[in-house]
Design a protein around this motif. Sequence first.
Motif, PDB file in Angstrom:
ATOM      1  N   HIS A 173       0.842  -1.183   0.000  1.00 20.49           N
ATOM      2  CA  HIS A 173       0.000   0.000   0.000  1.00 20.49           C
ATOM      3  C   HIS A 173       0.883   1.241   0.000  1.00 20.49           C
ATOM      4  O   HIS A 173       2.082   1.162   0.257  1.00 20.49           O
ATOM      5  CB  HIS A 173      -0.942   0.005   1.209  1.00 20.49           C
ATOM      6  N   TRP A 174       0.240   2.354  -0.311  1.00 19.07           N
ATOM      7  CA  TRP A 174       0.980   3.603  -0.405  1.00 19.07           C
ATOM      8  C   TRP A 174       0.779   4.422   0.864  1.00 19.07           C
ATOM      9  O   TRP A 174      -0.325   4.497   1.405  1.00 19.07           O
ATOM     10  CB  TRP A 174       0.514   4.419  -1.619  1.00 19.07           C
ATOM     11  N   GLU A 175       1.873   5.007   1.319  1.00 16.11           N
ATOM     12  CA  GLU A 175       1.829   5.854   2.499  1.00 16.11           C
ATOM     13  C   GLU A 175       2.445   7.202   2.189  1.00 16.11           C
ATOM     14  O   GLU A 175       3.352   7.312   1.353  1.00 16.11           O
ATOM     15  CB  GLU A 175       2.589   5.213   3.672  1.00 16.11           C
ATOM     16  N   THR A 209       4.819  10.272   2.842  1.00 15.63           N
ATOM     17  CA  THR A 209       6.055  10.565   3.545  1.00 15.63           C
ATOM     18  C   THR A 209       5.820  11.758   4.466  1.00 15.63           C
ATOM     19  O   THR A 209       4.742  12.374   4.468  1.00 15.63           O
ATOM     20  CB  THR A 209       7.179  10.875   2.554  1.00 15.63           C
ATOM     21  N   LYS A 214       2.783  14.481   4.145  1.00 13.24           N
ATOM     22  CA  LYS A 214       1.847  14.881   5.199  1.00 13.24           C
ATOM     23  C   LYS A 214       1.837  16.390   5.390  1.00 13.24           C
ATOM     24  O   LYS A 214       0.786  16.994   5.657  1.00 13.24           O
ATOM     25  CB  LYS A 214       2.226  14.178   6.504  1.00 13.24           C
ATOM     26  N   GLN A 252      -4.344   9.698   1.643  1.00 11.36           N
ATOM     27  CA  GLN A 252      -4.504   9.686   3.094  1.00 11.36           C
ATOM     28  C   GLN A 252      -5.852   9.094   3.498  1.00 11.36           C
ATOM     29  O   GLN A 252      -5.963   8.430   4.539  1.00 11.36           O
ATOM     30  CB  GLN A 252      -4.371  11.113   3.631  1.00 11.36           C
ATOM     31  N   GLY A 283      -7.264   6.724   1.960  1.00 11.52           N
ATOM     32  CA  GLY A 283      -7.333   5.344   1.522  1.00 11.52           C
ATOM     33  C   GLY A 283      -7.914   5.171   0.146  1.00 11.52           C
ATOM     34  O   GLY A 283      -8.316   4.069  -0.225  1.00 11.52           O
ATOM     35  N   THR A 301      -6.376   5.408  -2.741  1.00  6.85           N
ATOM     36  CA  THR A 301      -5.239   5.358  -3.663  1.00  6.85           C
ATOM     37  C   THR A 301      -5.650   4.821  -5.025  1.00  6.85           C
ATOM     38  O   THR A 301      -5.049   5.155  -6.052  1.00  6.85           O
ATOM     39  CB  THR A 301      -4.120   4.473  -3.074  1.00  6.85           C
ATOM     40  N   LEU A 308       5.282  10.213  -1.669  1.00  9.49           N
ATOM     41  CA  LEU A 308       4.663   8.915  -1.437  1.00  9.49           C
ATOM     42  C   LEU A 308       5.731   7.838  -1.327  1.00  9.49           C
ATOM     43  O   LEU A 308       6.798   7.962  -1.937  1.00  9.49           O
ATOM     44  CB  LEU A 308       3.711   8.549  -2.579  1.00  9.49           C
ATOM     45  N   GLU A 326       5.934   3.368  -1.293  1.00  8.92           N
ATOM     46  CA  GLU A 326       5.210   2.097  -1.367  1.00  8.92           C
ATOM     47  C   GLU A 326       5.726   1.172  -0.273  1.00  8.92           C
ATOM     48  O   GLU A 326       6.929   0.900  -0.181  1.00  8.92           O
ATOM     49  CB  GLU A 326       5.384   1.463  -2.743  1.00  8.92           C
ATOM     50  N   VAL A 327       4.847   0.710   0.565  1.00  8.83           N
ATOM     51  CA  VAL A 327       5.215  -0.096   1.733  1.00  8.83           C
ATOM     52  C   VAL A 327       4.669  -1.507   1.564  1.00  8.83           C
ATOM     53  O   VAL A 327       3.501  -1.686   1.199  1.00  8.83           O
ATOM     54  CB  VAL A 327       4.666   0.530   3.033  1.00  8.83           C
TER      55      VAL A 327
END
Length: 464
Positions: free
Chosen positions: A60-62, A64, A68, A111, A113, A115, A132, A134-135
């Motif tokens: 999923h993408w978070e 950085t 934020k 943010q 969700g 994406t 962004l 990718e985690v």
Amino acid sequence: MADAGLAESVLERLEKLDCGVDSQDVASVLSVDHQAIVGAVKSLQSLGELISAEQRSSKHWELTAEGKEIVEQGSHEARVFNAIPTEGLSQTDLMVESIEDTVQDKLVQVQKGLTGKLDEKEKNELKKRKLLSEVTVKSYWLTKGPSFSTTVTKQETDLTAEMIASGTWRDKKFKPYNFEALGVPPECGHLHPLMKVRTQFRQIFLEMGFTEMPTNNFIESSFWNFDSLFQPQQHPARDQHDTFFLSDPAVAKDFPMDYLERVKKVHSEGGYGSQGYKYDWKLEEAQKNLLRTHTTAVSARMLYKLAQQGKFTPVKYFSIDRVFRNETLDATHLAEFHQIEGVVADYGLTLGDLMGVLHQFFTKLGITKLRFKPAYNPYTEPSMEVFSYHEGLKKWVEVGNSGVFRPEMLLPMGIPEGVSVIAWGLSLERPTMIKYGINNIRELVGHKVNLQMVYDSPICRLDS
């Protein structure tokens, strides 16, 4: 084991579901860190078949930290535009009247969700701008196992005699054997400190080009142990108070007789420029078997063997092995110890060569302060005792004996005239001579070692 309460909470959550649940969802419902749930899952797995856990990976993408910040304050471009003063700017300075902060909008979607509303190109562009990331998240899909229960019961690992005697083993749950698990490493042996130092001495000799002599014969005849070394049969060292003599077999009979006759003659009549000892040499005395008192007996055998080759070739020999003395046990003497011996045979060797080799040998041990003192040995002339300054004891102590083998010993063997043999011997147990070996002993024992105490102990002989 992980927190038992958390493990039971996982089981209670699983009980409410029939199809299973993802460990991330469990972490979200219980409001705990996902890694804590992973620990609880592993603990439950160790208890048998309470649960079934299938590892899964998801991406999923978070946002950085910079992403934020943009969600809260807008993109850098928008902030620049909003920074235009109220009095305005000329059209040439600002070509647009208003902007839409698409970067912020996209990050807000991530943010929330959402994406999936962004295409790959947009996500990659935001990733390049480090807004962004990718985690990859590894989680477990949890389902009920064959032995599912909401109560965590610790399984027994040992069947004790008390359990068998009382019968309580019937009510216990035992942990199944894992035949794939590694066993407890066995308590293996360790190299004895003296053997460790012996290995280091042996390496030094090999580095100096020496060949190791075979020393596997603890039993020796008086002929090779004493007579061949030009040591008279009346010498005090040949007394039963100093030497262990054998009763069975009491005598040896296999000798090179021509060499034995030459040894007898040089003892009783002299020869090779020597007047000898002028006594009645007896074969019966030479035949007596004993536990060798020094490894020089092996050196004598090797030099005799060298002389029988025909054409002489220079050699360098060494040996490290046990020798035996019929001593009264006290603070400085034992009945056996290890002797270290080095022998060099070549044309024209002098006392200076001996001192040079000794300096090189002891320097490799880390001992550089040496002194030499004239001494007497029956089979070497000249002879020298070797002393070293002991930094721990703050005094000079004897570390070995040395000398040039006498012609009365070499010429009867058949060693050519002009060939000299230099030799030295010392005890492996001398702490002064194993200066760096003491550090190894400290390391193995695990505490400080009093050097004076070690020096005065039975393993440290005061004679060579």
